[in-house]
Design an enzyme around this catalytic site. Sequence first.
Site: not given
Length: 877
Positions: A404, A407, A500, A573
């Site tokens: 992504h 990010e 991420h 994350e």
Amino acid sequence: MSPVQEPTPELLADPYESFMHHHLQYYGYFRDEEKTAESSSLASRERRPKSSYSLLEQESGGSDRNSLQDNRKKLICSLMLEAALLKSKQLLFNHLEGPGVPCLREPRGLFAVPTSRGPLQAPRWPVECEVIKEQIQHIEWVPSEPEPFYQSTGNEPAPLIVGKEKGTVVYHIKPVAKGSYFTCSRVGGARGPITSPAISLEGPEDTTLLFESRFESGNLQKAVRVGPYEYELTLRMDLYTNKHTQWFYFQVRNTRKGITYRFSIVNLMKPKSLYSMGMKPLLYSQRDAQTHGVGWRREGGNIRYYRCSSEEGQAMYCLTWTACFPHDHDTCYFAHFYPYTFSDLQRYLLAVVSDPVRSQYCKLRVLCSSLAGNTVYLLTITSPSQNPAATAAKKAVVLSARVHPGETNGSWVMRGFLDFILSDSPDAQLLRELFIFKVVPMLNPDGVIVGNYRCSLAGRDLNRNYQTILKESFPCIWHTRSMIQRVLEEREVLLYCDFHGHSRKNNVFMYGCNNKSAPSQWLHERIFPLMLSKNAPDKFSFHSCKFKVQKSKEGTGRIVMWRMGIPNSYTMESTFSGSTLGRKSDSHFTSEDLKSLGYHICDTLLDFCDPDRTKFLQCLSELQELLQHQIHQKLKDLGRGQDSDGAWSDISLSDIESSTSGSNSSQSDGLPAHLLSMAEKFHQKKKKRLRTRKERNELHQKYALSQGLTCQDKTLVAGERRLGSPTCRTHQPVSAVKDSSGKQGRTPEAGLISDLQRRKPNARQEKLPGLGAKWSWHTSCARKGRSTLAHSASTVGASPSRSVWWGPEQPTVTLLLSRNLFRRPQVPGQSVPVGSPKLKQSQSQHLLPPRRVTWSLLELQPPCMEPERRKSPSWPQ
């Protein structure tokens, strides 16, 4: 001139050498063409100043020119054949492309790898993007004090969106046409001169801010000045999509010191954001960086995140904040998080390959080329082994980041990991001796370059397409999966982790996959995250970790690698905001905090593989106790005792924990943008939409009008409302009714009389009057003062029936309509089931109640005898 010696048959037996031989013959290297040979020989002389060609030329200084040319041709042929022999001759049989399809391995020289002797590879942009020539680069700086969260007072203003109608557009770049898709790319983006999207200043006293975002990772599309120091900003959505706005990064010039500016981003799409929990935007001052060495810092006041509008069914949210610039006439930048561009990665990799020590155990290769032609790099990190057996015994660890593009947290964690694993630390040396690390530092370089938040240039979320077979549309994901498949065929992959960033939760946490197949491995997938939480207690939250495998996330890298045979497959994350744990509670993360997570991953990997299993067993025992507590709490919520039979077997790990609550990218699934137009040609037929009950009733009324009847619904109450009475909603005689075409329709008297006179009795209907044909008509004459409904008890609720009767004073027609709740009668000779069968719940919910429909007949004289009946008159179903 003697002919050039042809290659031997043994040389031509190899398929590759046979191909090269015919190739050289085609271009004249085996023909008597002096011009071609001379030009090629000059090129060889430039490439090899001390080659045998130079020695030959020196030795034959006084020889004949023809002999020299002959020797030149012989030497050129030998050099070309030698170069062909040095090239790769390995045939690959890739099972993903189909069995028995051989292909040559791609030479590594086809793609550019950073070297200390040449410049960096220039980023390739889609031809729709304009790019400024200025190279943006920021310094790295860590604040000396923690940067606290913004404390909301609840009184922050929520400005109304004014727009360009009442404001002045000061910056605007042309958006990509709706429905377009990626076609080609080039260095520098769009051809032609760069246009000026901003207004020009009227003089030195003009305080209008000048915006710019046509550089790497920038994505501002429009800025509207709605006040002296107030601006509304519109972010560019992900290229070739109409969604995904979260990441922002843009430049501001012509600032004024001591003035409070307000900025409002008006087209964000997520209903929840960390800005509602105290997160502040990032500000970078170019003058502070040059004079004081100060880089990115958190800045902002009166921060509020709220819903502002709705466009085409999509709710829009606004982020508003105030900021003060430190200097006059400064160049500043705002960003959602610390930027990390494709050029930043190339500069870091250039420093690694230029280091003679680190380059010994870090090999930089090209994994593939992206959709726009940018390089996807692959790093292989391990210490050289003494023998092949020691190399084969090593396990593999696979890490990746930036699938992504918005990010950037993942790049900073990856940067910290590479800094540690490539260092001379004893722990780093031990890890390099134990494992082979396969690292893909930037999976989506195209999205990073153009400033996307979530998608690639295919207009799709790559982290939902790890199962794809479209190699040309998703090359980065396809080649990454293929690389991991090859590694799995050679050795065990101990760990897979994709880095991420998270926009709705604080701290750092992981998503994993519950291992249900092997009882001996029960809860083992949770040990690594638990160890990481103990090594980084101020940053990592184990209670925020989830291990549920959801169907909507089947295309993610975490689940695909888990199904390929990697039990410890994770998505890590890291928040855009900060920590709520320990010493760093209620403060923002810096880039150094995220880099330290890379070190903690290495430290945890050593604990996880420690031959002394004390830590491993201790974490496993803690997980079992924690699971028991969660099951007890779940049983308590269900109102069941802890000792009830079957209670433990009825509760699974999936029932205990909630979903991963990741971003919803279901709208980004499916075919890439450039294939959608092709797919629409083959799927132009749309699914037929079912009519609603209201629409079906309107169709019935229109049909009745077309037959010359004025229909009016009645409720099941005593008495009948006559047409033309004060209580009736239709105040015109039936004879004046017109059909749908506007012409005078047939009177209901003639239509009803002719319809009743044509009826004939049905044999089966006479035997079973209550369960007869689809429509059963029953009449009775009202001349004798009786007003009854023949067979009403047997017809209502049994089969769709219409009972026709005449009242004593004025003739009327009453219809009782109901759904058929019972089965049709069996044919003669078969047994009729007793009682009505049970209906499914889904069927019973759609049954309609009986309806009474009355027609008032003003001049109809009822017949003296009962009219004939027929089996099934025409009527809309």
